[in-house]
Design a protein around this motif. Structure first.
Motif, short mmCIF file in Angstrom:
data_model
loop_
_atom_site.label_atom_id
_atom_site.label_comp_id
_atom_site.label_asym_id
_atom_site.label_seq_id
_atom_site.Cartn_x
_atom_site.Cartn_y
_atom_site.Cartn_z
N GLU A 1 0.82 -1.22 0.00
CA GLU A 1 0.00 0.00 0.00
C GLU A 1 0.85 1.26 0.00
O GLU A 1 0.65 2.13 -0.86
CB GLU A 1 -0.97 -0.03 1.19
CG GLU A 1 -1.98 -1.17 1.13
CD GLU A 1 -2.76 -1.21 -0.16
OE1 GLU A 1 -3.20 -0.13 -0.64
OE2 GLU A 1 -2.92 -2.32 -0.74
N PRO A 2 1.83 1.36 0.94
CA PRO A 2 2.66 2.58 0.93
C PRO A 2 3.40 2.77 -0.39
O PRO A 2 3.51 3.89 -0.89
CB PRO A 2 3.67 2.34 2.06
CG PRO A 2 3.17 1.20 2.86
CD PRO A 2 2.16 0.46 2.04
N LEU A 3 3.86 1.65 -0.96
CA LEU A 3 4.59 1.74 -2.21
C LEU A 3 3.72 2.32 -3.32
O LEU A 3 4.13 3.23 -4.05
CB LEU A 3 5.10 0.37 -2.64
CG LEU A 3 5.75 0.33 -4.03
CD1 LEU A 3 7.10 1.05 -4.01
CD2 LEU A 3 5.89 -1.07 -4.55
N LEU A 4 2.46 1.82 -3.40
CA LEU A 4 1.58 2.28 -4.47
C LEU A 4 1.27 3.76 -4.31
O LEU A 4 1.15 4.48 -5.31
CB LEU A 4 0.29 1.45 -4.47
CG LEU A 4 0.45 0.05 -5.07
CD1 LEU A 4 -0.84 -0.76 -4.98
CD2 LEU A 4 0.90 0.13 -6.53
N LYS A 5 1.14 4.23 -3.04
CA LYS A 5 0.86 5.65 -2.81
C LYS A 5 2.00 6.51 -3.32
O LYS A 5 1.79 7.51 -4.01
CB LYS A 5 0.65 5.91 -1.31
CG LYS A 5 -0.80 5.65 -0.92
CD LYS A 5 -1.05 5.97 0.55
CE LYS A 5 -2.44 5.47 0.93
NZ LYS A 5 -2.43 4.80 2.25
N ARG A 6 3.23 6.07 -3.03
CA ARG A 6 4.37 6.85 -3.48
C ARG A 6 4.49 6.79 -5.00
O ARG A 6 4.82 7.78 -5.65
CB ARG A 6 5.67 6.29 -2.86
CG ARG A 6 5.81 6.64 -1.41
CD ARG A 6 7.12 6.13 -0.85
NE ARG A 6 8.28 6.73 -1.53
CZ ARG A 6 9.53 6.46 -1.19
NH1 ARG A 6 9.77 5.60 -0.20
NH2 ARG A 6 10.54 7.03 -1.82
N ALA A 7 4.19 5.62 -5.54
CA ALA A 7 4.35 5.45 -6.99
C ALA A 7 3.36 6.28 -7.77
O ALA A 7 3.66 6.74 -8.88
CB ALA A 7 4.18 3.97 -7.36
N ALA A 8 2.16 6.50 -7.14
CA ALA A 8 1.15 7.29 -7.83
C ALA A 8 1.69 8.67 -8.18
O ALA A 8 1.38 9.23 -9.24
CB ALA A 8 -0.11 7.39 -6.97
N ASP A 9 2.56 9.24 -7.30
CA ASP A 9 3.14 10.55 -7.56
C ASP A 9 4.30 10.48 -8.55
O ASP A 9 4.78 11.49 -9.02
CB ASP A 9 3.66 11.16 -6.24
CG ASP A 9 2.53 11.26 -5.23
OD1 ASP A 9 1.37 11.40 -5.68
OD2 ASP A 9 2.80 11.16 -4.02
N ARG A 10 4.80 9.27 -8.81
CA ARG A 10 5.97 9.11 -9.67
C ARG A 10 5.62 8.64 -11.08
O ARG A 10 6.43 8.05 -11.76
CB ARG A 10 6.93 8.08 -9.06
CG ARG A 10 7.44 8.45 -7.70
CD ARG A 10 8.81 9.12 -7.85
NE ARG A 10 9.41 9.38 -6.55
CZ ARG A 10 10.70 9.67 -6.40
NH1 ARG A 10 11.49 9.70 -7.46
NH2 ARG A 10 11.17 9.93 -5.20
#
Lengths: 297, 410
Positions: free
Chosen positions: A267-276
């Motif tokens: 979950e945390p990874l996907l949140k960060r990836a959304a901005d990338r």
């Protein structure tokens, strides 16, 4: 309509040729109505195992269990078998010899002729039934061989390399015919070198190497057995993933990367990836050929 | 509990689906036997060779009877009254032999000589001062010459007797010789030899032809690996039984057919007055043939299973062909005690015993004992053959020896 509901089980099957142990304590089950692929390198012991199941090779250890009890010659007589070394009568008419094989398995000549004709029609050989086997192309001879194994409505199918030498159309007809039998609850064990075909067709898999079972079980379970890997695409570059805690990056190629994730990091990874610039994120389902390479390495 | 109790009977296949698995076949050997016979009966070369052989048997009997009964029509010329009388007297002798004699008179001896040279007459008879002359072209038929010579000598003897004041009958009184046969069957001699030869040769032919058929049929299944499929369907020894039985039946039927056609031809042409004794020997021959061939059949099947290619058959069938040749030659040439011994040796007895029976009286118990010995040998060879066949036929690769095959694991 399920006519059969018996399981074929192999327990600790062993066979030696001189000093060499060709089949070493092999155990697996072939469930009713399931297509079980049997893979392994040349000389891994597939053919010997199948011949022992069919009773044409003496068993040095272990048992073959059919429907919960040791298999009998009468049981085997109702199986369909396609040996590795193909063999029928080259100088006899196709329909004639299929009728003979049907009669040896207890069919009346009339029933055998009817069913053989039906199967040959499905293989597009309806107009060749009177021809001698040797006048057919190798691929067509192979179709006759398959017909011979399906003719008597077998209770189980043991097929050694059934698809080798068949063109894609013939493979499809063959698969159709096999699916008919599977729907009736017939267990099917087939060996093959064509891993893509195994991947496409089989419900279960047995991997043999050097006479030993390296992996066996439901194909999906085997596919999901290893740690799940994910493919991720973040434009323009996926290199930043290396610095995320809990993420093991196995491969990076520009925007694409292959990852393994520690628990709770998705979950945390996907949140960060959304901005990338995340454009793709999906679990990778390994093909059976990859599993095969993995376990026999 | 029979197989039928355990398994449902075969149902007709559903229109769109495969049939219900049938119960195991009850007599697998019967299915195998039927196939062996059908394959052979639909084999053109087999059918043709059988028909040709039948035609040859019938033709040889008919030709034999025609040659044996052929009659000749002779013409004899004379130019003298006394010669005409003597030639006339020979007519009776010639007619007795089934031939006819026609007499032609010529004006002069020269005219007669010309006629003989031209072939207008077969021979000319001339009375000379020192005796009689028989004129011929290049040759004179021996029967005709004998008849004319007899007539001449009788006529001369009669004339001389009269001159001496006696008669021909007085001169020749008590000189007749009558042959008395102590063994009334002795006149079978020549025919018995011919029939014996036929028996020996039929056995030789059938044993090799059908033997090779069995060996090749086994090898075909081994070489093409059909046997692998057959072995999963039925016990492998049932395959052996079916093959041995099928080919034995075929061989038996063929021999029976040959015998029936041959004997019918002999009977119709009247070549042998009474064929009862040939019939009874033929019956024995067929019985011996069946048992003797069965003994060999198992061996042929083993030879087929030991081979891996048809070339191997040519080398490993040597010994069995030798045994069959021995049977042939013993049947043809053995005599006395050797023939008696041979008539009790299994396989060889198949020829030797019927030949003894043709030659004279053999007590039926001897035939039965010999037949029983062959049957025991057949059973033994079949059981031994079964053991080797089961092992060898599944073994691909190189040709095997009997010893290697016995050591193999199933």
């Amino acid at each position: 309509m399920r006519q059969t509901d018996a399981t074929l089980e192999v327990r600790g099957l062993t066979r030696r040729f001189g000093e060499k142990v060709a089949v070493d304590d092999v155990s697996f089950t072939v469930e009713p109505g399931r297509m079980t692929g049997f893979v392994g390198a040349n000389g891994a012991g597939k053919t010997s195992t199948m011949r022992m199941i069919m009773g044409v090779l003496q068993i040095h250890g272990g048992d073959v269990i059919w429907d919960g009890r040791p298999i009998t010659p009468a049981d085997r007589s109702r199986f369909g078998y396609m040996p590795e070394e193909r063999g029928l009568y080259p100088k006899q008419g196709i329909l004639d010899q299929l009728c003979y094989l049907g009669q040896l398995r207890g069919m009346s000549r009339g029933d055998a002729a009817k069913e053989a004709t039906r199967l040959l029609e499905r293989f597009g050989l309806a107009d060749r039934v009177k021809d001698k086997l040797e006048s057919l192309s190798l691929g067509n001879q192979q179709r006759v061989q398959i017909t011979a194994s399906l003719l008597h409505g077998p209770t189980a199918l043991i097929l050694d390399e059934p698809f080798s030498g068949l063109d894609p159309v013939a493979v499809d007809s063959m698969v159709d015919l096999l699916r008919d039998r599977l729907r009736q609850g017939v267990p099917v064990l087939f060996s093959s070198h064509q891993l893509d075909l195994v991947d496409r067709l089989c419900d279960s898999l047995v991997v043999l190497s050097d006479g030993k079972v390296m992996a066996a079980g439901d194909a999906n379970d085997l596919r999901n057995a290893g740690p799940t890997r994910y493919r991720i695409v973040t434009a323009p570059d996926a290199g930043w993933l290396r610095d995320v805690p809990g993420v093991t990056v196995l491969d990076v190629d520009g925007p694409r990367a292959v990852l393994e994730l520690a628990e709770g990091t998705r979950e945390p990874l996907l949140k960060r990836a959304a901005d990338r610039g995340l454009t793709e994120f999906a679990p990778i389902v390994p093909s059976l050929s990859e599993i095969y390479r993995e376990v026999t390495r | 509990m029979t197989a039928t109790d355990r398994y449902p009977q075969t149902l007709a296949p559903a229109p769109d689906g495969p049939p219900v698995p049938p119960s195991p076949v009850r007599h697998p050997w019967l299915v195998v036997t039927t196939r062996e016979i059908m394959v052979k009966l639909t084999d053109k070369s087999f059918v043709i060779s059988t028909v040709v052989t039948l035609a040859m048997i019938a033709a040889s009997v008919i030709i034999g009877s025609v040659v044996g009964n052929r009659s000749s029509d002779f013409t004899v010329g004379t130019s003298q009254a006394e010669a005409a009388v003597v030639a006339e007297a020979s007519t009776e002798v010639v007619t007795e032999g089934g031939d006819t004699l026609e007499l032609t008179e010529f004006d002069s001896e020269d005219a007669l000589r010309t006629a003989v040279l031209d072939g207008d007459v077969d021979a000319g008879l001339v009375a000379g001062d020192d005796g009689w002359v028989l004129l011929g072209g290049t040759e004179v038929d021996t029967d005709l010459a004998a008849a004319l010579t007899t007539a001449v000598s009788e006529s001369v003897l009669a004339a001389n007797a009269e001159a001496a004041g006696t008669t021909l009958d007085e001169l020749t009184a008590g000189s007749t010789v009558t042959t008395e046969y102590l063994d009334p069957d002795a006149d079978r001699g020549a025919l018995a030899f011919v029939v014996g030869f036929v028996f020996a040769f039929l056995f030789y032919m059938a044993a090799i032809v059908f033997g090779m058929t069995i060996a090749n049929s086994v090898l075909e299944e081994k070489q093409n690996r059909v046997v692998e499929i057959l072995a999963t369907a039925i016990p492998i020894r049932q395959l052996l039984y079916g093959k041995v039985l099928g080919n034995s039946l075929l061989a038996f039927a063929q021999i029976l057919l040959y015998c029936v056609v041959g004997l019918t031809a002999v009977n119709l042409t009247g070549l042998a007055g009474d064929i009862g004794w040939i019939l009874s020997a033929s019956g024995w021959f067929i019985a011996f043939f069946v048992v003797g061939f069965t003994a060999l059949a198992a061996v042929w099947a083993v030879l087929g299973s030991l081979a891996s290619r048809s070339e191997d058959l040519q080398s490993n069938t040597g010994p069995i062909i030798t045994v069959i040749m021995v049977a042939l030659f013993v049947g043809l040439f053995a005599e006395g005690i050797w023939l008696d011994v041979a008539s009790f040796v299994p396989v060889v007895s198949s020829v030797a015993m019927p030949i003894r029976m043709l030659a004279g009286d053999v007590a039926p118990w001897q035939g039965i004992v010999s037949l029983a010995l062959t049957a025991v040998a057949a059973y033994g060879l079949l059981r031994l053959g079964e053991r080797i066949y089961q092992r060898a036929v599944m073994q691909g690769g190189t040709a095997l020896t009997w010893r290697q095959a016995l050591k193999l694991q199933a």
